[in-house]
Design an enzyme around this catalytic site. Structure first.
Site, short mmCIF file in Angstrom:
data_model
loop_
_atom_site.label_atom_id
_atom_site.label_comp_id
_atom_site.label_asym_id
_atom_site.label_seq_id
_atom_site.Cartn_x
_atom_site.Cartn_y
_atom_site.Cartn_z
N HIS A 13 0.85 -1.20 0.00
CA HIS A 13 0.00 0.00 0.00
C HIS A 13 0.88 1.25 0.00
O HIS A 13 0.65 2.19 -0.78
CB HIS A 13 -0.91 -0.03 1.23
CG HIS A 13 -1.74 1.19 1.43
ND1 HIS A 13 -3.11 1.21 1.21
CD2 HIS A 13 -1.42 2.45 1.86
CE1 HIS A 13 -3.58 2.41 1.48
NE2 HIS A 13 -2.57 3.18 1.88
N GLU A 14 1.89 1.25 0.87
CA GLU A 14 2.79 2.42 0.95
C GLU A 14 3.64 2.55 -0.31
O GLU A 14 3.96 3.66 -0.73
CB GLU A 14 3.68 2.30 2.19
CG GLU A 14 2.92 2.37 3.51
CD GLU A 14 2.10 3.65 3.64
OE1 GLU A 14 2.55 4.71 3.15
OE2 GLU A 14 1.00 3.59 4.22
N HIS A 18 1.74 4.59 -2.87
CA HIS A 18 1.95 6.04 -2.72
C HIS A 18 3.33 6.44 -3.23
O HIS A 18 3.48 7.43 -3.96
CB HIS A 18 1.85 6.44 -1.24
CG HIS A 18 0.51 6.27 -0.63
ND1 HIS A 18 -0.63 6.84 -1.15
CD2 HIS A 18 0.12 5.60 0.49
CE1 HIS A 18 -1.66 6.54 -0.39
NE2 HIS A 18 -1.24 5.78 0.61
N ASP A 42 -5.43 8.73 4.02
CA ASP A 42 -5.49 9.01 2.59
C ASP A 42 -6.72 9.81 2.22
O ASP A 42 -6.66 10.71 1.36
CB ASP A 42 -5.47 7.70 1.81
CG ASP A 42 -4.17 6.92 2.03
OD1 ASP A 42 -3.16 7.56 2.36
OD2 ASP A 42 -4.19 5.68 1.89
#
Length: 392
Positions: A79-80, A83, A178
């Site tokens: 997930h990170e 980004h 987010d």
């Protein structure tokens, strides 16, 4: 965030915070202890028929708990990376990705301020989580039942469900989640980045308060998460406002210049140093030798010497010789960030190897208050040591 580096990917260091090393075994235990109920949830959501009994016999439940917890944090890491890789595409540098108590944090060298870039970077993580959830679901429905693969089917089903829930939760407007960053990006279409951040942060604080209330009756982990969201919203809003206020302001505009700067020679006794600190109400001094900077000495350094020995000890014996410095042409916000990174309260200002001044946290805070009260940085003028409190 600080942490233990365990590797890197795409040039981004991956770190583990100490809190991660505590929360991972706890998550593994909680999942393993609740395998039967979680299996029922997975069956209800996906219409499957996983039999829970074989998953709770012997050490199976604890192995599954550990595997699922590790898988969950790997998904958080991905997930990170969602980004981070999008941010790198736009030219931003990622200092590291750190796994910690509440999941993962990607540390940016510079936060994006263009609303379009902020929006895409913010939604990239949840999109990755949804993608992982979809892939996991496809794997889930292809694993046959009944059979020896039931434990794997449980883990895959659990990760499919939790990744979608992770994406949904992150899209709630709890800045700095987010969803809060998406809200800020949309607000920044018609407002300044700083003002959009302030509004998003206020919404995030309200969300944190409501989450904390829910957590009091449901799960204390939510209370801790609410506290993190509240503190994170306040901190980032303050940083953004400071950055906007200090736009165009340099260290040289704020620093105490050399002619007004109180320094101490390295051969002065610690007893004399403490007398000066009491008289001049300073808690730290640049240490010089023949006019050149050789270190910094603080009140804590002086206190480290026993009272009966303070006449015998010199400043050179207790000072810190490795000094973090800054150039007078550097941005004022760079000075603040350098102080925070090194956990120090003041920076000697060096130009062409010469000590030309000193800047402290109190200098920055006083300058910020002046800028905010006057509404413009053009009102800021260079000051002498008598125009601001002696707090160095």
């Amino acid at each position: 965030m600080r942490g233990i580096r365990i590797g890197s990917a795409f040039g981004i260091p991956i770190k583990l915070d100490i809190t991660f090393l505590l929360i991972l075994p706890l998550f593994a235990w909680l999942i393993g202890n609740d395998i039967a109920q979680l299996t029922g949830i997975v069956n209800d959501v996906f219409g499957s028929a996983i039999v829970a009994d074989p998953l709770t016999t012997g050490s199976t439940q604890w192995i599954l708990g550990a595997a699922t917890a590790i898988g969950l944090f790997i998904c958080v890491l991905l997930h990170e990376f969602g980004h981070s890789l999008v941010a790198m595409y736009y030219g931003y540098t990622i200092d590291s990705i750190t796994l910690w108590l509440f999941g993962g944090v990607a540390s940016f060298t510079e936060m994006p301020e263009r609303w379009q870039e902020s929006l895409i970077i913010a939604v990239a993580g949840p999109i990755v989580s949804v993608g992982i959830g979809v892939i996991a679901y496809i794997g889930f429905i292809t694993v046959p039942l009944p059979g020896s693969l039931e434990p794997a089917k449980f883990v895959i089903g659990y990760l499919a469900l939790t990744n979608v829930l992770l994406a949904v939760f992150n899209m709630l407007p709890g800045f700095p989640l987010d969803g809060g960053r998406v809200l800020r990006a949309l607000l920044a279409r018609t407002r300044s980045h700083a003002r959009a951040t302030q509004i998003a942060a206020e919404v995030g604080k309200v969300f944190a308060f409501l989450l904390g209330i829910v957590g009091l009756f449901a799960n204390l982990f939510l209370v801790a998460l609410a506290f993190f969201i509240y503190i994170g919203a306040s901190s980032e809003a303050q940083q953004t406002v400071m950055k906007a206020a200090f736009d165009g302001v340099t260290v040289g505009d704020i620093m105490t210049e050399r002619s007004d700067l109180d320094v101490v020679e390295q051969n002065v006794s610690v007893a004399t140093l403490l007398e000066r600190m009491f008289t001049e109400r300073h808690t730290g001094y640049p240490v010089v030798d023949n006019g050149g900077l050789v270190g910094v000495v603080t009140l804590d350094d002086a206190r480290s010497v026993e009272e009966v020995e303070r006449e015998a000890y010199r400043v050179s014996d207790v000072m810190t010789p490795d000094v973090t410095t800054i150039n007078p042409d550097a941005d004022a916000m760079d000075a603040m960030q350098r102080m925070q990174e090194n956990d120090i309260g003041r920076l000697p200002v060096i130009e062409n190897t010469e000590l030309v001044g000193l800047i402290s946290r109190s200098d920055l805070m006083t300058a910020l208050n002046i800028i905010k009260s006057r509404g413009s940085q053009t009102a800021l003028t260079k000051r002498s040591s008598t125009s601001l409190p002696n707090a160095r």
